[in-house]
Design a protein around this motif. Structure first.
Motif, PDB file in Angstrom:
ATOM      1  N   ASN A  85      -6.845  12.364   9.575  1.00  0.00           N
ATOM      2  CA  ASN A  85      -6.364  11.698  10.785  1.00  0.00           C
ATOM      3  C   ASN A  85      -5.257  12.511  11.468  1.00  0.00           C
ATOM      4  O   ASN A  85      -4.184  11.977  11.783  1.00  0.00           O
ATOM      5  CB  ASN A  85      -5.877  10.288  10.447  1.00  0.00           C
ATOM      6  N   LEU A  86      -5.530  13.756  11.687  1.00  0.00           N
ATOM      7  CA  LEU A  86      -4.521  14.656  12.237  1.00  0.00           C
ATOM      8  C   LEU A  86      -4.171  14.300  13.668  1.00  0.00           C
ATOM      9  O   LEU A  86      -5.025  13.838  14.443  1.00  0.00           O
ATOM     10  CB  LEU A  86      -5.010  16.103  12.145  1.00  0.00           C
ATOM     11  N   LYS A  87      -2.918  14.535  14.006  1.00  0.00           N
ATOM     12  CA  LYS A  87      -2.375  14.219  15.321  1.00  0.00           C
ATOM     13  C   LYS A  87      -1.793  15.491  15.937  1.00  0.00           C
ATOM     14  O   LYS A  87      -1.414  16.416  15.205  1.00  0.00           O
ATOM     15  CB  LYS A  87      -1.281  13.163  15.184  1.00  0.00           C
ATOM     16  N   PRO A  88      -1.675  15.529  17.250  1.00  0.00           N
ATOM     17  CA  PRO A  88      -1.092  16.725  17.882  1.00  0.00           C
ATOM     18  C   PRO A  88       0.297  17.069  17.345  1.00  0.00           C
ATOM     19  O   PRO A  88       0.652  18.250  17.255  1.00  0.00           O
ATOM     20  CB  PRO A  88      -1.037  16.339  19.361  1.00  0.00           C
ATOM     21  N   GLU A  89       1.060  16.063  16.960  1.00  0.00           N
ATOM     22  CA  GLU A  89       2.402  16.322  16.435  1.00  0.00           C
ATOM     23  C   GLU A  89       2.378  16.958  15.051  1.00  0.00           C
ATOM     24  O   GLU A  89       3.428  17.348  14.536  1.00  0.00           O
ATOM     25  CB  GLU A  89       3.246  15.047  16.415  1.00  0.00           C
ATOM     26  N   ASP A  90       1.208  17.064  14.442  1.00  0.00           N
ATOM     27  CA  ASP A  90       1.089  17.790  13.177  1.00  0.00           C
ATOM     28  C   ASP A  90       0.930  19.289  13.392  1.00  0.00           C
ATOM     29  O   ASP A  90       0.927  20.062  12.429  1.00  0.00           O
ATOM     30  CB  ASP A  90      -0.114  17.284  12.378  1.00  0.00           C
ATOM     31  N   THR A  91       0.786  19.704  14.632  1.00  0.00           N
ATOM     32  CA  THR A  91       0.640  21.121  14.944  1.00  0.00           C
ATOM     33  C   THR A  91       1.885  21.885  14.513  1.00  0.00           C
ATOM     34  O   THR A  91       3.007  21.541  14.888  1.00  0.00           O
ATOM     35  CB  THR A  91       0.408  21.315  16.452  1.00  0.00           C
TER      36      THR A  91
END
Length: 125
Positions: A85-91
């Motif tokens: 469930n990756l999110k852009p803030e995990d970049t």
């Protein structure tokens, strides 16, 4: 010579998954505290998750709880980070790090003396 080599990063869409690997050489993981860290552009490096050498202590930062899972394969001497469930803030660039302390692990990065070179994770929206 102690060495850590990360792999498994890449580009993934929002909600996707990646599994990072950190292959260790020159030491055995179960004698070390080891963790995953990340640094996004313009931000401080932060601890994401760690596991003690004994494996009894595992920690996560709040923002990844329920989505990321740290694990270790002692036979392969490799650390993993399953990211769902990756999110852009995990970049960020993700690093693994180790420290010769078996009984505990900590998320502040100054606890660790041995670092890999990092692998880029990019989550697009």
């Amino acid at each position: 010579q102690l060495q850590l080599v990360e792999s498994g990063g890449g580009l993934v869409q929002l909600g996707g998954s990646l599994r990072l690997s950190c292959a260790a050489s020159g030491f055995t993981l179960d004698n070390y505290s080891i963790g995953w860290f990340r640094q996004a552009p313009g931000k401080e490096r932060e601890g994401v998750s760690c596991i003690s050498g004994s494996g009894f202590i595992i920690k996560y930062i709040e923002s990844v709880k329920g989505r990321f899972t740290i694990s270790r394969d002692n036979a392969k001497n490799t650390l993993y980070l399953q990211m769902n469930n990756l999110k852009p803030e995990d970049t960020a660039v993700y690093y693994c790090a180790a420290e010769n302390r078996r009984g505990n692990c900590k998320l502040p990065d100054n606890y660790y003396n041995y670092w890999g070179q990092g692998t880029q994770v990019t989550v697009s929206s």
